[in-house]
Scaffold this active site. Structure first.
Site, PDB file in Angstrom:
ATOM      1  N   PRO A  87       3.580 -19.383 -16.670  1.00 30.27           N
ATOM      2  CG  PRO A  87       3.521 -20.774 -14.804  1.00 30.27           C
ATOM      3  CD  PRO A  87       2.976 -19.499 -15.343  1.00 30.27           C
ATOM      4  CD  GLU A 114      -2.903 -22.395  -6.814  1.00 28.94           C
ATOM      5  OE1 GLU A 114      -2.558 -23.148  -7.741  1.00 28.94           O
ATOM      6  OE2 GLU A 114      -2.223 -22.229  -5.794  1.00 28.94           O
ATOM      7  NE  ARG A 152      20.202  -4.580 -23.480  1.00 28.76           N
ATOM      8  CZ  ARG A 152      20.969  -5.142 -24.377  1.00 28.76           C
ATOM      9  NH1 ARG A 152      20.480  -6.100 -25.143  1.00 28.76           N
ATOM     10  NH2 ARG A 152      22.213  -4.783 -24.529  1.00 28.76           N
ATOM     11  CG  ASP A 167      23.933  -7.474 -26.539  1.00 30.13           C
ATOM     12  OD1 ASP A 167      25.070  -7.286 -26.108  1.00 30.13           O
ATOM     13  OD2 ASP A 167      22.986  -6.685 -26.383  1.00 30.13           O
TER      14      ASP A 167
HETATM   15  N1  SAM Z   1      -0.717 -22.453 -11.070  1.00 36.02           N
HETATM   16  C1  SAM Z   1       0.041 -21.862 -12.131  1.00 36.02           C
HETATM   17  C2  SAM Z   1       0.685 -22.949 -12.979  1.00 36.02           C
HETATM   18  O1  SAM Z   1       1.201 -23.911 -12.390  1.00 36.02           O
HETATM   19  O2  SAM Z   1       0.739 -22.814 -14.205  1.00 36.02           O
HETATM   20  C3  SAM Z   1       1.142 -20.957 -11.586  1.00 36.02           C
HETATM   21  C4  SAM Z   1       0.645 -19.675 -11.047  1.00 36.02           C
HETATM   22  S1  SAM Z   1       1.953 -18.616 -10.527  1.00 36.02           S
HETATM   23  C5  SAM Z   1       2.170 -19.087  -8.838  1.00 36.02           C
HETATM   24  C6  SAM Z   1       1.218 -17.044 -10.414  1.00 36.02           C
HETATM   25  C7  SAM Z   1       1.446 -16.125 -11.599  1.00 36.02           C
HETATM   26  O3  SAM Z   1       2.822 -15.860 -11.750  1.00 36.02           O
HETATM   27  C8  SAM Z   1       0.993 -16.616 -12.955  1.00 36.02           C
HETATM   28  O4  SAM Z   1      -0.387 -16.413 -13.157  1.00 36.02           O
HETATM   29  C9  SAM Z   1       1.855 -15.818 -13.897  1.00 36.02           C
HETATM   30  O5  SAM Z   1       1.284 -14.550 -14.186  1.00 36.02           O
HETATM   31  C10 SAM Z   1       3.124 -15.604 -13.102  1.00 36.02           C
HETATM   32  N2  SAM Z   1       4.223 -16.500 -13.496  1.00 36.02           N
HETATM   33  C11 SAM Z   1       4.722 -17.528 -12.775  1.00 36.02           C
HETATM   34  N3  SAM Z   1       5.732 -18.127 -13.403  1.00 36.02           N
HETATM   35  C12 SAM Z   1       5.922 -17.456 -14.561  1.00 36.02           C
HETATM   36  C13 SAM Z   1       6.822 -17.605 -15.643  1.00 36.02           C
HETATM   37  N4  SAM Z   1       7.737 -18.564 -15.667  1.00 36.02           N
HETATM   38  N5  SAM Z   1       6.719 -16.727 -16.672  1.00 36.02           N
HETATM   39  C14 SAM Z   1       5.797 -15.748 -16.675  1.00 36.02           C
HETATM   40  N6  SAM Z   1       4.905 -15.565 -15.660  1.00 36.02           N
HETATM   41  C15 SAM Z   1       4.963 -16.406 -14.629  1.00 36.02           C
END
Ligand code: SAM
Length: 248
Positions: A87, A114, A152, A167
């Protein structure tokens, strides 16, 4: 184009890629989606992929060794970029999808819990990539989104009937409205111009509607859109009409 997804839940991908355009693209050899179990790259009796965070905290963190081993082994000496789904990463969008479709191959690393030991993003991944400002339980849904959107743009994957160039976002604007049978449904009518048989008129109507929709729903896109002098005039007229409607 080849996608390599590294995950601790490979089974999650079976059904999403088993239908629709992506399945056809795989069958026709236009794309290849390989899903790899991170545990296969872990060592030790328990093939442990995660551990408690240093410094103490809740939850678990993905260890660096299996991820480095998986990426290095799958790359096999090639320079295929590996993207860490996170994220905290650069926002994935239509432009990035188009850019990545030019690579012969990309690797996607799915985190969980995490997150992933920081050394992966600092020293292994080409970049961290996010699909939006929200937190998922894992990178798997993000990998599905990316494989779908990038595919795509791979030539031949999407047929003429679903032109990618037209698109939303592809030309900097949202797509125009679409209608199909019945012509009238519960008193809701289809715009008459679509039955005029005049392709010039239909095409200007569609451009006008795309501009209107973008102005209404995503005005931020207009600043970067590739607009013709005619588009600009239309937008000015729309603004003028809107102001006149507001003035008593
Ligand atoms: N503790 C992290 C933070 O707050 O940045 C969040 C970890 S999340 C619960 C677990 C995993 O989900 C991440 O390591 C990532 O690979 C994936 N993930 C979660 N949100 C994402 C997003 N918006 N885009 C891409 N991957 C995401």
């Amino acid at each position: 184009m080849r996608f390599d997804i590294i995950t601790i839940f490979p089974e999650m991908f079976a059904s999403v890629f088993s239908g629709g355009i992506i399945r056809k693209a795989v069958e026709r050899g236009l794309i290849q989606v390989n899903v790899h179990n991170l545990r296969d790259y872990a060592t030790g009796k328990h093939r442990q992929v995660d551990d408690r965070p240093f410094g103490g905290d809740e939850g678990m963190v993905f260890k660096p060794e299996p991820i480095f081993a998986a990426v290095e082994s799958l790359r096999g000496g090639s320079d295929a970029p590996a993207y860490l789904l996170s994220p905290q990463g650069r926002r994935f969008d239509q432009r990035l999808a188009e850019e990545w479709a030019r690579f012969p191959r990309i690797l996607l690393i799915c985190g969980r819990y995490e997150g992933v030991d920081e050394r992966v993003s600092r020293f292994l991944a080409a970049e961290e990539v996010s699909i939006g400002d929200y937190v998922l339980t894992g990178g798997e849904p993000a990998a599905v989104v990316i494989v779908d959107a990038v595919s795509r743009f791979v030539p031949g994957v999407v047929g003429k009937e679903e032109s990618v160039a037209r698109d939303s976002f592809s030309r900097g604007l949202l797509d125009f409205p679409h209608y199909t049978r019945p012509r009238e449904f519960r008193g809701m009518k289809t715009p008459e111009v679509l039955f005029s048989g005049n392709h010039g008129k239909i095409s200007s109507w569609r451009r006008k509607k795309a501009l209107e929709k973008t102005r209404l729903k995503r005005p931020d896109l207009l600043a970067k859109a590739d607009l013709s002098p005619e588009d600009r005039k239309l937008l000015e007229r729309m603004d003028k009409e809107r102001k006149e409607r507001k003035t008593p």
